[in-house]
Scaffold this active site. Sequence first.
Site, mmCIF file in Angstrom:
data_model
loop_
_atom_site.group_PDB
_atom_site.id
_atom_site.type_symbol
_atom_site.label_atom_id
_atom_site.label_comp_id
_atom_site.label_asym_id
_atom_site.label_seq_id
_atom_site.Cartn_x
_atom_site.Cartn_y
_atom_site.Cartn_z
ATOM 1 N N ARG A 128 -45.895 -19.036 25.899
ATOM 2 C CA ARG A 128 -46.724 -18.421 24.858
ATOM 3 C C ARG A 128 -45.954 -18.488 23.556
ATOM 4 O O ARG A 128 -44.812 -18.067 23.474
ATOM 5 C CB ARG A 128 -47.067 -16.990 25.236
ATOM 6 N N ARG A 208 -59.375 -22.469 20.104
ATOM 7 C CA ARG A 208 -58.381 -22.052 21.100
ATOM 8 C C ARG A 208 -58.138 -20.556 21.053
ATOM 9 O O ARG A 208 -58.180 -19.932 20.001
ATOM 10 C CB ARG A 208 -57.088 -22.827 20.907
ATOM 11 N N ASP A 331 -42.442 -29.485 11.950
ATOM 12 C CA ASP A 331 -43.742 -29.949 11.449
ATOM 13 C C ASP A 331 -43.687 -30.384 9.986
ATOM 14 O O ASP A 331 -44.476 -31.227 9.559
ATOM 15 C CB ASP A 331 -44.785 -28.828 11.574
ATOM 16 N N ALA A 344 -43.611 -28.553 19.140
ATOM 17 C CA ALA A 344 -42.501 -27.609 19.276
ATOM 18 C C ALA A 344 -41.274 -28.300 19.874
ATOM 19 O O ALA A 344 -40.139 -28.027 19.476
ATOM 20 C CB ALA A 344 -42.925 -26.437 20.149
HETATM 21 C C1 LIG Z 1 -48.702 -18.470 13.420
HETATM 22 C C2 LIG Z 1 -48.574 -19.775 14.161
HETATM 23 C C3 LIG Z 1 -49.184 -19.906 15.409
HETATM 24 C C4 LIG Z 1 -49.078 -21.106 16.109
HETATM 25 N N1 LIG Z 1 -49.666 -21.216 17.343
HETATM 26 C C5 LIG Z 1 -49.558 -22.364 18.040
HETATM 27 C C6 LIG Z 1 -50.150 -22.502 19.331
HETATM 28 O O1 LIG Z 1 -50.760 -21.593 19.852
HETATM 29 N N2 LIG Z 1 -50.018 -23.682 19.982
HETATM 30 C C7 LIG Z 1 -49.354 -24.731 19.423
HETATM 31 O O2 LIG Z 1 -49.262 -25.796 20.049
HETATM 32 N N3 LIG Z 1 -48.771 -24.631 18.212
HETATM 33 C C8 LIG Z 1 -48.857 -23.475 17.505
HETATM 34 N N4 LIG Z 1 -48.280 -23.378 16.268
HETATM 35 C C9 LIG Z 1 -47.594 -24.549 15.717
HETATM 36 C C10 LIG Z 1 -46.271 -24.793 16.393
HETATM 37 O O3 LIG Z 1 -45.521 -23.601 16.458
HETATM 38 C C11 LIG Z 1 -45.549 -25.851 15.599
HETATM 39 O O4 LIG Z 1 -46.343 -27.021 15.594
HETATM 40 C C12 LIG Z 1 -44.213 -26.254 16.173
HETATM 41 O O5 LIG Z 1 -43.624 -25.232 16.913
HETATM 42 C C13 LIG Z 1 -43.265 -26.657 15.058
HETATM 43 O O6 LIG Z 1 -42.842 -25.477 14.412
HETATM 44 P P1 LIG Z 1 -42.321 -25.402 12.936
HETATM 45 O O7 LIG Z 1 -41.328 -24.293 12.934
HETATM 46 O O8 LIG Z 1 -41.910 -26.721 12.436
HETATM 47 O O9 LIG Z 1 -43.593 -24.988 12.079
HETATM 48 P P2 LIG Z 1 -44.421 -23.629 12.092
HETATM 49 O O10 LIG Z 1 -44.455 -23.043 13.440
HETATM 50 O O11 LIG Z 1 -45.706 -23.933 11.424
HETATM 51 O O12 LIG Z 1 -43.577 -22.629 11.164
HETATM 52 C C14 LIG Z 1 -43.502 -22.744 9.761
HETATM 53 C C15 LIG Z 1 -43.108 -21.384 9.190
HETATM 54 O O13 LIG Z 1 -42.795 -21.534 7.806
HETATM 55 C C16 LIG Z 1 -43.334 -20.440 7.090
HETATM 56 N N5 LIG Z 1 -43.494 -20.839 5.687
HETATM 57 C C17 LIG Z 1 -44.358 -21.764 5.183
HETATM 58 N N6 LIG Z 1 -44.191 -21.881 3.852
HETATM 59 C C18 LIG Z 1 -43.201 -21.016 3.507
HETATM 60 C C19 LIG Z 1 -42.587 -20.691 2.273
HETATM 61 N N7 LIG Z 1 -42.968 -21.272 1.132
HETATM 62 N N8 LIG Z 1 -41.604 -19.774 2.272
HETATM 63 C C20 LIG Z 1 -41.198 -19.170 3.430
HETATM 64 N N9 LIG Z 1 -41.774 -19.433 4.632
HETATM 65 C C21 LIG Z 1 -42.750 -20.355 4.666
HETATM 66 C C22 LIG Z 1 -44.647 -20.180 7.822
HETATM 67 O O14 LIG Z 1 -45.141 -18.890 7.560
HETATM 68 C C23 LIG Z 1 -44.229 -20.367 9.279
HETATM 69 O O15 LIG Z 1 -43.735 -19.182 9.845
HETATM 70 C C24 LIG Z 1 -48.354 -22.196 15.539
HETATM 71 C C25 LIG Z 1 -47.743 -22.052 14.293
HETATM 72 C C26 LIG Z 1 -47.837 -20.852 13.607
HETATM 73 C C27 LIG Z 1 -47.143 -20.702 12.252
#
Ligand SMILES: Cc1cc2nc3c(=O)[nH]c(=O)nc-3n(C[C@H](O)[C@H](O)[C@H](O)COP(=O)(O)OP(=O)(O)OC[C@H]3O[C@@H](n4cnc5c(N)ncnc54)[C@H](O)[C@@H]3O)c2cc1C
Length: 486
Positions: A128, A208, A331, A344
């Site tokens: 999760r 979803r 991402d 992820a």
């Molecule tokens: C709330 C949420 C729920 C998700 N749920 C799912 C799911 O159920 N299933 C799935 O497959 N994937 C989900 N994802 C996407 C998944 O987590 C990502 O694709 C993957 O884990 C890569 O993560 P990441 O840390 O690169 O990006 P992300 O998980 O998108 O995290 C990016 C973070 O950067 C923060 N951020 C953005 N801009 C700024 C800024 N200017 N200043 C400070 N902070 C900033 C955002 O608030 C976020 O917390 C979700 C993402 C989020 C944010």
Amino acid sequence: MISGETTPGTVVDGVHRLPSNGIKIIVIGAGVGGLGAALECWRKGCEVVVLERAEKLSPLGDYFTITPSALTTLKDYPSMHADYHKCIYDCSVHVYSPSGVPIYSTYPEWRRAGAHAAYDVTVSFLKRRPVYAQMQLDQLERLGVSVQFGRKVVSVCERGDQVIVTTASGETFIGDLCIGANGIGSSIDGFDTGPEVAVQDSGYAVARVAFPASTLKPDSPAATLMKNIDVQPEFRTYVADDVHLILFLTRDWVAWCFTHADDGETAESWGNLKDPDAIIPLIERSSDNWDPAVLDFVRQTPNRVVDWKLRWRDGTEQWTSDSGRLLRLGDAAHAFFPTAGNGAVQALEDGVSLAECMRIGGKENAGWATKVHNQLRFQRVSVLQQTGFLNREELHHVDVAAIEENPKEVTVGFFKIGRWVWNHDPEAYARDNYAACLAHLQEGEPFSNTNLPPGHIYVPWSLASETARMKAGVKSSLKQNGDWSA
Ligand SMILES: Cc1cc2nc3c(=O)[nH]c(=O)nc-3n(C[C@H](O)[C@H](O)[C@H](O)COP(=O)(O)OP(=O)(O)OC[C@H]3O[C@@H](n4cnc5c(N)ncnc54)[C@H](O)[C@@H]3O)c2cc1C
């Protein structure tokens, strides 16, 4: 202790940290990618601060896929490792026709192989998302790493060897390196790491939602889907004409994800919540023949549903600024289509690879270390991004009538991941390849990545080339390029 490293560091919460290397890192974004990078960089001796725009860790999201290559350093965090093992969904995977005819059943490849890159972790195929992120945050707190919420970063600038990061409230943070782990669709002034990523609507969306299994009525048709769950959680994919419906069935939480044609009411946001009644008719209409238990399952949804607009994105080769002091990660560097099942996983691999490159490069060479990391990672990630296109095509073009006639004859490549993906150790790879890759970047020495399918010849692709191929109805040959076997 990292192999090859002899200097003792400190131990906090059971985590062996290398001596300080003097590198100050500012991470933008407390998503799974940013939190993972913060943990790994701290462990390798960097000083880290994480800035997150949200006021707290978001409870949004349902499940994501975490495969072994994302978990190779989990053993280095004993208490987080224990947290991880509190909740394991070691799912079997199944493909069904809408009426409930089983087409294909298996276990994930690493389970069948009996060994994988995270050898001492019982891999939970599904986790999760909010629980995983909370587990990382709890570990960072126990280590004393600063994660600051309510800090929206609005601009970044490089001055000499320093990076200055400014938030919306005017606070500034100064570091040697800034990691933009800010996900998709968030641009920050001055974060200049090459061309903007091209984006195109795919014409599809995914609805979803996750909810507690206890909300399903015990004697209802839906409850019949849960009859084996105590023994074996299940990941079920129902394939119908140009749609697919995934059910996650576990004893404590369940979820469904329905990929459907975009009706224009969708958005690329985890906050785009809709009443389930807006989605359920789309499922009902997608086949005349749905198993009543499946329809009952979705009708019993107690929560609002995210309707996420699916957009294709180009792969981008450059993740760093010219100096190497700004780096996109997760991402923000390489968004994935959900059918790639790797968003992820690759974000977590990034953090492990980057931290090891920082350890080897040290403060003097921090800018080169990020470039080496970028070079080591780009092709691997790019190939996996492409699987999102072909997996979706396969799932949406299954001949359901033929399958129902003869289920045994069909195989669905969606579950063909390949040993090269899940048996990869990003820390060892960075350690073993750093020097040769640096010589390649600095002196033009030959260097080829080996974190691809064995024998794979990397073929550059673009959003335009993939969409043209799909439009022309040409099948992708990606999984015939090199060894994708388990
Ligand atoms: C709330 C949420 C729920 C998700 N749920 C799912 C799911 O159920 N299933 C799935 O497959 N994937 C989900 N994802 C996407 C998944 O987590 C990502 O694709 C993957 O884990 C890569 O993560 P990441 O840390 O690169 O990006 P992300 O998980 O998108 O995290 C990016 C973070 O950067 C923060 N951020 C953005 N801009 C700024 C800024 N200017 N200043 C400070 N902070 C900033 C955002 O608030 C976020 O917390 C979700 C993402 C989020 C944010």
